[in-house]
Scaffold this motif. Structure first.
Motif, mmCIF file in Angstrom:
data_model
loop_
_atom_site.group_PDB
_atom_site.id
_atom_site.type_symbol
_atom_site.label_atom_id
_atom_site.label_comp_id
_atom_site.label_asym_id
_atom_site.label_seq_id
_atom_site.Cartn_x
_atom_site.Cartn_y
_atom_site.Cartn_z
ATOM 1 N N ALA A 1 0.897 -1.163 0.083
ATOM 2 C CA ALA A 1 -0.149 0.005 -0.030
ATOM 3 C C ALA A 1 0.976 1.377 0.015
ATOM 4 C CB ALA A 1 -0.744 0.098 1.298
ATOM 5 N N LYS A 2 1.971 1.336 0.891
ATOM 6 C CA LYS A 2 2.823 2.339 0.733
ATOM 7 C C LYS A 2 3.742 2.641 -0.649
ATOM 8 C CE LYS A 2 3.653 2.745 5.756
ATOM 9 N NZ LYS A 2 4.643 2.874 6.513
ATOM 10 N N LEU A 3 3.610 1.611 -1.257
ATOM 11 C CA LEU A 3 4.349 1.651 -2.544
ATOM 12 C C LEU A 3 3.324 2.483 -3.572
ATOM 13 C CD1 LEU A 3 6.214 -1.892 -2.969
ATOM 14 C CD2 LEU A 3 7.112 0.415 -2.360
ATOM 15 N N VAL A 4 2.132 2.465 -3.478
ATOM 16 C CA VAL A 4 1.126 2.963 -4.438
ATOM 17 C C VAL A 4 1.265 4.326 -4.258
ATOM 18 C CG1 VAL A 4 -1.213 3.160 -4.967
ATOM 19 C CG2 VAL A 4 -0.412 0.836 -4.535
ATOM 20 N N SER A 5 1.549 5.260 -5.098
ATOM 21 C CA SER A 5 1.674 6.533 -5.074
ATOM 22 C C SER A 5 0.194 7.327 -5.485
ATOM 23 C CB SER A 5 2.665 7.271 -6.087
ATOM 24 O OG SER A 5 2.353 6.999 -7.466
ATOM 25 N N HIS A 6 -0.055 8.278 -4.758
ATOM 26 C CA HIS A 6 -1.391 9.012 -5.262
ATOM 27 C C HIS A 6 -1.147 9.848 -6.490
ATOM 28 C CE1 HIS A 6 -4.535 11.912 -4.775
ATOM 29 N NE2 HIS A 6 -5.090 11.102 -3.639
ATOM 30 N N PRO A 7 -2.431 9.728 -7.415
ATOM 31 C CA PRO A 7 -2.227 10.299 -8.492
ATOM 32 C C PRO A 7 -1.817 11.841 -8.624
ATOM 33 C CG PRO A 7 -4.435 9.960 -7.905
ATOM 34 C CD PRO A 7 -3.627 9.208 -7.150
ATOM 35 N N ASN A 8 -2.179 12.479 -7.603
ATOM 36 C CA ASN A 8 -1.800 14.127 -7.375
ATOM 37 C C ASN A 8 -0.705 14.286 -6.349
ATOM 38 O OD1 ASN A 8 -3.775 14.547 -9.299
ATOM 39 N ND2 ASN A 8 -5.306 14.650 -7.648
ATOM 40 N N LYS A 9 -0.018 13.147 -5.923
ATOM 41 C CA LYS A 9 1.040 13.372 -5.081
ATOM 42 C C LYS A 9 2.145 14.243 -5.404
ATOM 43 C CE LYS A 9 4.541 10.487 -2.578
ATOM 44 N NZ LYS A 9 5.048 9.106 -2.462
ATOM 45 N N SER A 10 2.735 13.977 -6.833
ATOM 46 C CA SER A 10 3.661 14.942 -7.136
ATOM 47 C C SER A 10 3.489 16.292 -7.668
ATOM 48 C CB SER A 10 4.313 14.373 -8.728
ATOM 49 O OG SER A 10 2.919 14.400 -9.482
ATOM 50 N N ASN A 11 1.895 16.675 -7.576
ATOM 51 C CA ASN A 11 1.331 17.891 -7.813
ATOM 52 C C ASN A 11 1.281 18.588 -6.460
ATOM 53 O OD1 ASN A 11 1.003 17.528 -10.668
ATOM 54 N ND2 ASN A 11 -1.117 16.610 -10.219
ATOM 55 N N ILE A 12 1.111 17.787 -5.312
ATOM 56 C CA ILE A 12 1.099 18.622 -4.007
ATOM 57 C C ILE A 12 2.671 19.062 -4.012
ATOM 58 C CG2 ILE A 12 0.727 18.051 -1.815
ATOM 59 C CD1 ILE A 12 -1.440 16.055 -2.491
ATOM 60 N N GLN A 13 3.571 18.202 -4.176
ATOM 61 C CA GLN A 13 4.797 18.572 -4.015
ATOM 62 C C GLN A 13 5.361 19.831 -4.716
ATOM 63 O OE1 GLN A 13 7.171 14.958 -4.617
ATOM 64 N NE2 GLN A 13 6.617 14.154 -2.843
ATOM 65 N N ASN A 14 4.913 19.858 -5.993
ATOM 66 C CA ASN A 14 5.098 20.999 -6.908
ATOM 67 C C ASN A 14 4.420 22.199 -6.268
ATOM 68 O OD1 ASN A 14 6.508 19.440 -8.705
ATOM 69 N ND2 ASN A 14 4.399 18.878 -9.967
ATOM 70 N N ILE A 15 3.252 22.140 -5.474
ATOM 71 C CA ILE A 15 2.496 23.468 -5.023
ATOM 72 C C ILE A 15 3.379 23.749 -3.719
ATOM 73 C CG2 ILE A 15 0.608 23.914 -3.669
ATOM 74 C CD1 ILE A 15 -1.006 22.024 -5.230
ATOM 75 N N ASN A 16 4.110 22.773 -3.013
ATOM 76 C CA ASN A 16 4.802 23.170 -1.843
ATOM 77 C C ASN A 16 5.989 24.030 -2.347
ATOM 78 O OD1 ASN A 16 2.782 22.310 0.012
ATOM 79 N ND2 ASN A 16 3.784 20.069 -0.220
ATOM 80 N N VAL B 1 1.332 24.241 -12.095
ATOM 81 C CA VAL B 1 0.893 24.733 -10.906
ATOM 82 C C VAL B 1 0.155 26.226 -11.214
ATOM 83 C CG1 VAL B 1 1.179 25.143 -8.472
ATOM 84 C CG2 VAL B 1 1.945 23.102 -9.579
ATOM 85 N N ILE B 2 -0.829 26.472 -10.775
ATOM 86 C CA ILE B 2 -1.362 27.922 -11.131
ATOM 87 C C ILE B 2 -1.927 28.445 -9.849
ATOM 88 C CG2 ILE B 2 -2.853 29.283 -12.371
ATOM 89 C CD1 ILE B 2 -2.745 27.453 -14.641
ATOM 90 N N LYS B 3 -1.333 29.624 -9.421
ATOM 91 C CA LYS B 3 -1.880 30.155 -8.157
ATOM 92 C C LYS B 3 -2.812 31.353 -8.283
ATOM 93 C CE LYS B 3 -0.485 31.973 -3.628
ATOM 94 N NZ LYS B 3 0.860 32.292 -2.894
ATOM 95 N N VAL B 4 -4.215 31.156 -8.120
ATOM 96 C CA VAL B 4 -5.042 32.420 -8.198
ATOM 97 C C VAL B 4 -5.676 32.665 -6.814
ATOM 98 C CG1 VAL B 4 -7.001 33.160 -9.289
ATOM 99 C CG2 VAL B 4 -5.514 31.565 -10.416
ATOM 100 N N GLN B 5 -5.231 34.017 -6.486
ATOM 101 C CA GLN B 5 -6.002 34.455 -5.130
ATOM 102 C C GLN B 5 -5.771 33.638 -3.950
ATOM 103 O OE1 GLN B 5 -9.951 35.708 -6.180
ATOM 104 N NE2 GLN B 5 -9.333 37.330 -7.560
ATOM 105 N N GLY B 6 -4.529 33.081 -3.939
ATOM 106 C CA GLY B 6 -4.485 32.192 -2.642
ATOM 107 C C GLY B 6 -4.833 30.886 -2.764
ATOM 108 N N THR B 7 -5.463 30.495 -3.879
ATOM 109 C CA THR B 7 -5.852 29.066 -4.094
ATOM 110 C C THR B 7 -4.924 28.496 -5.240
ATOM 111 O OG1 THR B 7 -7.821 29.580 -3.623
ATOM 112 C CG2 THR B 7 -7.755 27.583 -4.625
ATOM 113 N N LYS B 8 -4.388 27.265 -5.078
ATOM 114 C CA LYS B 8 -3.569 26.413 -6.095
ATOM 115 C C LYS B 8 -4.458 25.694 -6.864
ATOM 116 C CE LYS B 8 0.437 27.224 -3.284
ATOM 117 N NZ LYS B 8 -0.231 28.073 -2.314
ATOM 118 N N TYR B 9 -4.098 25.613 -8.168
ATOM 119 C CA TYR B 9 -4.573 24.588 -9.222
ATOM 120 C C TYR B 9 -3.664 24.190 -9.928
ATOM 121 C CZ TYR B 9 -8.680 27.797 -8.153
ATOM 122 O OH TYR B 9 -9.769 28.435 -7.730
#
Length: 290
Positions: free
Chosen positions: A39-54, A68-76
């Motif tokens: 289960a730990k070996l399975v990566s979340h589909p948006n895991k890389s995107n969350i790292q990119n946001i940080n 990654v796009i940031k609009v008015q404090g919200t990241k997309y």
């Protein structure tokens, strides 16, 4: 948790003498540990995107680096399919290991939905779906479907004329006959046609009339009434034609008129006329004698 299970299994396995219950417990713990590792070996589909946001939290609007796009404090995240995926804003900056821990592991533990198979009435094979079963509830697979003969379709108007059915026999008698709608081939501006499965219409006709002999007798009775109506209409038209051609033959008999019987005459000297009155009615006649 996995480390505790592994250590427990290792310690237990190291003992010299193990009972059957302990061995079974060891096997269960090893299976659980293996599932947790997978289960730990399975990566979340948006895991890389969350790292990119940080990593790119302070990038300006319109910066498309790492999608990654940031609009008015919200990241997309640009999915590349024409829409943006909104991502939650983390209160505190987290490291990569913490972000990994925040991702919920995906465990392949889906519930298997049982598939209900129908048995074909013709060949006996099982099938999950077919044209006749979907539209008419008739359990016949697509391989055995005979559109020219046994599984032909019939319009509502033809069914009513051929099997002497009424609208209530289609719509109110249980179970209601299922149908499909199609555009009228004669004129697209007319209403849609309702097509029924022919064999289901025949079955409904047998429910209404009881037997084919009764249906045939009903057809004969209606045909006799139709012929009688045609004969009456023809005779009426011929009589009207004869009256127009030879009207003297068809003169109506006039009721006999009352014949007056007059009494004695009375003379009027001033007008020099005579008057007499009918003895049976108040009719009075005045005349002059020459």
């Amino acid at each position: 948790m996995s480390e505790e299970i592994v250590s427990e299994t290792t310690a237990t396995a190291g003992s010299s003498k193990l009972t059957n219950a302990q061995k079974a417990r060891i096997e269960r713990n090893q299976a659980k540990a293996q599932k947790l590792r997978e289960a730990k070996l399975v990566s979340h589909p948006n895991k890389s995107n969350i790292q990119n946001i940080n990593a790119n939290e302070e990038r300006p609007i319109g910066d498309q680096t790492n999608n990654v796009i940031k609009v008015q404090g919200t990241k997309y995240i640009d999915s590349g399919g024409g829409f943006l995926l909104e991502q939650p804003v983390l209160a505190n900056k987290t490291t990569g290991s913490e972000a990994d821990a925040a991702v919920v592991p995906i465990i392949d533990d889906a519930i298997a939905i049982p598939v209900v198979y129908e048995e074909c009435l013709d060949c006996g094979d099982q099938f999950a779906d077919s044209y006749l079963f979907t539209n008419f509830g008739h359990s016949v697979c697509d391989k055995c479907r005979d559109t020219e003969d046994r599984h032909a379709l019939i319009t509502r108007t033809e069914a009513k004329a051929e099997y002497l059915l009424k609208d209530c026999d289609f719509d109110k008698r249980e179970p209601m006959l299922r149908y499909i709608s199609r555009k009228n081939p004669h004129n697209v501006r007319w209403g849609e046609m309702k097509l029924y499965l022919h064999l289901q219409v025949v079955k409904r006709a047998m429910e209404v009339w009881g037997s084919e002999e009764e249906l045939t007798r009903q057809h004969e009775q209606r045909e006799d009434k139709r012929e009688l109506g045609k004969a009456r209409k023809y005779n009426k038209q011929m009589k009207q034609l004869r009256m127009e051609v030879r009207s003297s033959i068809y003169t109506k008999k006039i009721k006999a008129v009352h014949e007056h019987e007059f009494g004695p005459d009375s003379y009027n000297e001033e007008e020099d006329s005579y008057t007499h009155v009918c003895l049976h009615c108040p009719y009075t006649e005045t005349y002059e004698k020459m």
